[in-house]
Design an enzyme around this catalytic site. Sequence first.
Site, short mmCIF file in Angstrom:
data_model
loop_
_atom_site.label_atom_id
_atom_site.label_comp_id
_atom_site.label_asym_id
_atom_site.label_seq_id
_atom_site.Cartn_x
_atom_site.Cartn_y
_atom_site.Cartn_z
N ASP A 1 26.91 53.29 6.62
CA ASP A 1 27.35 54.71 7.28
C ASP A 1 26.81 55.98 6.14
OD1 ASP A 1 29.09 56.66 8.55
OD2 ASP A 1 30.29 56.37 7.20
N ASP B 1 33.44 53.77 5.80
CA ASP B 1 34.83 54.24 5.23
C ASP B 1 35.75 54.87 6.33
OD1 ASP B 1 33.22 56.67 5.66
OD2 ASP B 1 34.58 57.63 4.18
N ASP C 1 33.94 53.72 11.75
CA ASP C 1 33.37 52.44 11.31
C ASP C 1 33.89 51.12 11.53
OD1 ASP C 1 31.32 54.23 10.38
OD2 ASP C 1 32.47 54.53 8.68
#
Length: 627
Positions: free
Chosen positions: A310, A505, A509
Amino acid sequence: MDKIGTDRFKTALLLFAVAGLIAGLGVYAAGQQHLATLAWTAGVTPVLATLVVEILRSLRRGEVGLDIVAALSMTAALAFGETLAAAVVAVMFSGGTFLESFAEGRARREMHSLLARVPRTATRHRKGGFEEVPLDAIEPGDRLLIRQGDVVPVDGNLVSASAFLDRSAISGESLPLHISRGAEALSGSTNAGDAFNLVATQRAAQSTYAGIVRLVEEAQRSKAPMSRLADRWSLGFLAVTVAIACAAWWLTGDPIRAVAVLVVATPCPLILAVPVALVAGLSRAAHFGVLIKGAGPFETMARIRTLILDKTGTLTDGRPQIVAIESRDNMSQDEILRLAAALDQASKHPVAQALVTAAKARGLMLPIPSEVAEVPGEGVIGLVEGRRVSVGGIGFVTHHSEAGSGGHPALAAGSVLVALAVDGRMAGHLVMSDPLRAGTGAMLDSLRRGGISRILLATGDRIEVAERITKGLGLDGLRAGLTPDQKVLLVLTERKNGPVMMVGDGVNDAPALAAADVGVAMGARGAAASAEAADVVLLVDRIDRIGPALDIARASRRIAIESVVAGIGLSVLGMIAAAFGYLSPVQGALLQEVIDVAVILNALRALRITPQDPATSAVDTKDRTAS
């Protein structure tokens, strides 16, 4: 039976087997052989019964494990009166399953904290007042009040003039978003500005945030369970054991030789070596601030070939930082920052708080502002040390500046411009951005050297922002503007290239973390949902801990395999000796105990693993404390 009940049951089995062995030895030493036989049999029986039940369940699932060898050895020993040998095997086996259960003790918890982030109630307009109602009571068309700091409970449209939303947990956008009347506000976003009114367009169960929860649960259910590393050798070892035992009995006519072969063949090197090495590796990883939820994900980490990252809060810091300060009135950069931060002390805007943090980091003394007025999402006006100061967006500050803007620096994609005017004159500009974490390039190079063949970026942010941030990193792929379900699809697609690790995080996600072979969450500042969905949590806010974690996983797996090969090799030699009559069943059990001790000592070498990359293996005192 739940996980806690299962662990307690395995502990009780081990204690019962140990008690039976010790009690039998005690009464045997006192000359009571009959009582000793009863004590040893009593210690073996519950272990054997439990083992038979587990074998039957495994066979119904089409799985064949090494537990069959242990069951055969205990059954044969009891059948031919070798109860002491059976008791020793029972202790070895129950001890092995206890250690394996301990290795799985860090298994993931329930997803209740994902739901806990959303408030249980919402504030609804009702007959000229307000009422607190459960989320399930909200209907489309209801008018809700979203106060500062509240999490938006359902999807809806803004009916106030404007609102300022932090959507990083949902979309991955690094900076808060200013929306105007009529725009959609997604559930799970946080109100970063003043209170606003929202008209619900969905029920809570159909809203964005609830959809993310469902994605996480579905992804976790679809993930195939990890088979034990030991079971991969089960069929071959089982065939060799049965062949040697039958040959010894058939050629000599002595069933005790077959019993001795089975006792020596009890696969404790496999049952013990793997969990001991993995538990030691788990402890070693925790030393580096990496919490791994069980031996299954840890063993899978050693085989990872694809890494998906990410962006916001993972590859980048996730907090706006000053990248440039431009003076427009011969004012020093520190003075521009000092005045802007002093006034922004009165604002809860994320960019304002970032300026305050930056000023304090430079050691600047910030006076208390007065006569402060804030226009949510636009800027702040007030007095600082008797001077009229305005800070905020360029349009807002220009409106309050007599001389106009006077031009401003060009902005890169994903950057934010903060303007400052003092006593009606434009004083300067501060450029804010969310930069890459320090050392990201070196970390990715190190991961490639360690065996990662594909590294991709998956973000909900805009493509131009993602391209600017990752320029020069040499990624194998970049996917921007992704929704949570699209991230899951990317993970599943990449599985054709080998086991996939996903690092993130935010709440957005969480489904991808759950779908990946190994999900890694930035637990220091990340969302609780991602930490719950992930298999691995980085307890310190440093993505470079992935490298040491992978090094430790690979080394632990290698040590486990070495222990297994050495242990099984010695067991096979012992089986041959027993087949030729050189070992009795009890002697074979004791020999197996010696092999087990050697295997365990070798497996414990995992406690001394040092990551290969010196750049990522150093642990400072602060991070040691945090981990």
